[in-house]
Design a protein around this motif. Structure first.
Motif, PDB file in Angstrom:
ATOM      1  N   LEU A 100      13.390  29.572  20.409  1.00 25.65           N
ATOM      2  CA  LEU A 100      14.325  28.558  19.938  1.00 25.65           C
ATOM      3  C   LEU A 100      14.662  28.863  18.487  1.00 25.65           C
ATOM      4  O   LEU A 100      13.766  29.148  17.681  1.00 25.65           O
ATOM      5  N   HIS A 144      13.897  18.333  22.656  1.00 25.99           N
ATOM      6  CA  HIS A 144      13.503  19.188  23.779  1.00 25.99           C
ATOM      7  C   HIS A 144      14.674  20.003  24.311  1.00 25.99           C
ATOM      8  O   HIS A 144      14.864  20.140  25.524  1.00 25.99           O
ATOM      9  N   PRO A 176       7.077  15.870  15.859  1.00 24.76           N
ATOM     10  CA  PRO A 176       7.923  15.708  17.036  1.00 24.76           C
ATOM     11  C   PRO A 176       7.193  14.922  18.115  1.00 24.76           C
ATOM     12  O   PRO A 176       5.971  14.999  18.218  1.00 24.76           O
ATOM     13  N   GLY A 206      15.534  26.752  24.996  1.00 24.11           N
ATOM     14  CA  GLY A 206      15.469  27.842  24.045  1.00 24.11           C
ATOM     15  C   GLY A 206      16.748  28.650  23.979  1.00 24.11           C
ATOM     16  O   GLY A 206      17.162  29.263  24.965  1.00 24.11           O
ATOM     17  N   ALA A 221      11.364  29.240  16.283  1.00 24.62           N
ATOM     18  CA  ALA A 221      10.185  28.587  16.861  1.00 24.62           C
ATOM     19  C   ALA A 221       9.845  29.309  18.150  1.00 24.62           C
ATOM     20  O   ALA A 221      10.683  29.432  19.051  1.00 24.62           O
ATOM     21  N   ASP A 230       1.601  27.990  22.318  1.00 24.87           N
ATOM     22  CA  ASP A 230       0.773  26.791  22.417  1.00 24.87           C
ATOM     23  C   ASP A 230      -0.715  27.093  22.453  1.00 24.87           C
ATOM     24  O   ASP A 230      -1.536  26.184  22.399  1.00 24.87           O
ATOM     25  N   LEU A 276      16.136  22.911  13.420  1.00 26.03           N
ATOM     26  CA  LEU A 276      15.143  23.384  14.377  1.00 26.03           C
ATOM     27  C   LEU A 276      14.218  22.249  14.803  1.00 26.03           C
ATOM     28  O   LEU A 276      13.899  22.093  15.986  1.00 26.03           O
ATOM     29  N   ASP A 277      13.776  21.450  13.841  1.00 26.54           N
ATOM     30  CA  ASP A 277      12.922  20.307  14.158  1.00 26.54           C
ATOM     31  C   ASP A 277      13.656  19.331  15.078  1.00 26.54           C
ATOM     32  O   ASP A 277      13.070  18.796  16.024  1.00 26.54           O
ATOM     33  N   PRO A 324       6.482  16.080  24.561  1.00 26.59           N
ATOM     34  CA  PRO A 324       7.534  16.469  25.503  1.00 26.59           C
ATOM     35  C   PRO A 324       7.533  15.555  26.714  1.00 26.59           C
ATOM     36  O   PRO A 324       6.570  14.822  26.944  1.00 26.59           O
ATOM     37  N   THR A 368       8.141  29.213  21.530  1.00 23.18           N
ATOM     38  CA  THR A 368       7.699  28.175  22.458  1.00 23.18           C
ATOM     39  C   THR A 368       7.087  28.827  23.667  1.00 23.18           C
ATOM     40  O   THR A 368       7.205  30.032  23.880  1.00 23.18           O
ATOM     41  N   GLN A 404      13.748  20.696  18.571  1.00 19.88           N
ATOM     42  CA  GLN A 404      12.430  20.559  19.200  1.00 19.88           C
ATOM     43  C   GLN A 404      12.174  19.122  19.621  1.00 19.88           C
ATOM     44  O   GLN A 404      11.657  18.870  20.714  1.00 19.88           O
ATOM     45  N   ARG A 405      12.512  18.171  18.768  1.00 21.32           N
ATOM     46  CA  ARG A 405      12.283  16.765  19.097  1.00 21.32           C
ATOM     47  C   ARG A 405      13.101  16.331  20.312  1.00 21.32           C
ATOM     48  O   ARG A 405      12.659  15.485  21.097  1.00 21.32           O
TER      49      ARG A 405
END
Length: 449
Positions: A273, A302, A410, A305, A201, A208, A295-296, A413, A203, A299-300
């Protein structure tokens, strides 16, 4: 006055004779020039291979073609197109991995050799002619270098596109469970005994900004370029936001994937990440699914990386498995769902390893206000963040809550600094509140400030 203007077709003369006639018979000059490039000017037996890795016979064909262009320029004729056979030869060298810089360096040395040869034939009165001769040779050199470089780039783009397509096709087949050893051989990749499945991922700002953002496309290009370095080229399916990389794994060597991740992180020039699962070829589909689940999860939650293995997130991963246990854990935070500032405070406090000062600064509140909120959390949930047993329960409940409240996406943040301003007014209100519950939240009539 002599000039190098393309409109002037005057033949150059050096020492009273046409300049082109000072060049020996082309095949003989070609061999002399090749000896010079190979460092064999001392009469040693010429080798069949040039230092740059090309066959001497093929190099002679290219040199002869360039000398014809030089002779035409000295005779006052316009610089013509580089002959097609030279195009094909240069493209072959590009495909075979001959370095472009080696070809360019040899080309410059060759033209300097010809100019030095003419200078040795010149008399004192030929200085102006030599200036024009240098200009015309420079024009031919520029034309030849541009043509050679263009041929290299076209071959490189075609090879890279084909290589990426083959890598993506084989990666897709492995991930879907439809790959065969024959498919790997036909695509030009080695059939590995095992793979490290990396879920990536990207980041940060470039990820973004959306798929059309130039920075994201550049980062993707850098990652793909980095993947082509080294011996065993990984198979990859990547986009501007991440993807899957299958790294051929050697037996008893778990360092390949971490080393590749470090290189990719440098190439990405931003936060990266990733999670990794080791698998045999037939296990790749399931390993890919689990790697992206990890990975999810990262990310959820936070997580910062870096590269995570299953062992790094095993407890959290198990908590997130669907079922009544996850639902029961998540329900522990139901009393806080209508009070998002308390839920956010709890998540921030646990992320800061229960450091009061760090959490207070992150939330832009007073440390006493933080204590007040933590006691309110204990009051509403029956779980006190200050007690070890309750703390583990709250941590597990937060993990489960991220999946039960929004299982598809997710959660947002933690609040950025500028977002926390909407809670700034709570400080004064909470600091002046009289706590109503004796024993649990404090003594009656105690004011928290």
């Amino acid at each position: 006055m002599l000039t190098s203007s393309p409109h002037v077709v005057r033949e150059l003369k050096i020492a009273g004779m046409p300049a082109a006639e000072h060049l020996p018979h082309t095949p003989r000059l070609s061999q002399q020039l090749l000896d010079h490039l190979a460092g064999a000017d001392d009469g040693a037996e010429p080798r069949t291979m040039m230092p740059c890795g090309v066959v001497r016979r093929e190099a002679a064909e290219v040199v002869t073609g360039c000398l014809h262009l030089v002779a035409a320029a000295l005779q006052g004729r316009a610089v013509g197109e580089v002959p097609e056979p030279l195009h094909s030869k240069i493209a072959d060298w590009a495909a075979e991995g001959v370095a472009l810089e080696a070809v360019q360096h040899a080309t410059h040395l060759g033209f300097r050799f010809v100019l030095d040869l003419l200078a040795r034939r010149a008399h004192g009165a030929d200085s102006q002619v030599m200036v024009v001769a240098g200009q015309r040779l420079a024009e031919v050199l520029n034309h030849v270098i541009t043509t050679f470089t263009g041929a290299y780039l076209r071959e490189l783009r075609a090879h890279t596109a084909t290589r990426h397509a083959a890598a993506e096709a084989l990666a897709a087949a492995l991930i879907s469970g439809t790959s065969t050893a024959e498919m790997a051989r036909e695509s030009g990749f080695r059939d590995a005994d095992a793979y490290a499945v990396l879920a990536l991922a990207l980041t940060g700002p470039a990820a973004d900004a959306g798929p059309d953002h130039m920075d994201a496309r550049r980062r993707l290009r850098r990652l793909r370029t980095e993947l082509t370095r080294g011996g065993d080229v990984p198979l990859a399916r990547l986009s501007e936001v991440g993807g899957t990389v299958l790294v051929p794994q050697h037996p008893r060597d778990d360092s390949t994937a971490p080393r590749l991740f470090e290189r990719l992180q440098v190439a990405a020039r931003g936060s990266l990440l990733a999670t990794v699962i080791r698998a045999r070829p037939d296990e790749v589909p399931d390993a890919t699914r689990r790697a992206h689940e990890l990975l999810d999860l990262a990310q959820r939650l936070h997580r910062p990386g870096r590269l995570y293995r299953m062992a790094d997130l095993a407890v959290e991963y198990q908590i997130t498995r669907p079922g009544p246990a996850r639902q029961r854990l998540a329900r522990a935070l139901d009393p806080l769902l209508s009070q998002p500032e308390l839920l956010h405070t709890l998540a921030t406090h646990l992320a800061n390893d229960r450091n009061r000062q760090l959490t207070a600064r992150a939330l832009y509140i007073h440390a006493n206000t933080l204590d007040y909120r933590l006691r309110r959390i204990a009051h509403h949930t029956g779980l006190d963040p200050a007690h070890a047993d309750d703390l583990w329960h709250l941590q597990a409940a937060l993990i489960a809550n991220t999946y039960e409240t929004d299982p598809a996406d997710p959660p947002d943040p933690p609040l950025a600094n500028h977002e926390s301003s909407r809670y700034a007014g709570l400080f004064e209100a909470e600091a002046a509140t009289v706590l109503p519950a004796p024993g649990l939240l404090g003594e009656p009539g105690t004011v928290v400030s």
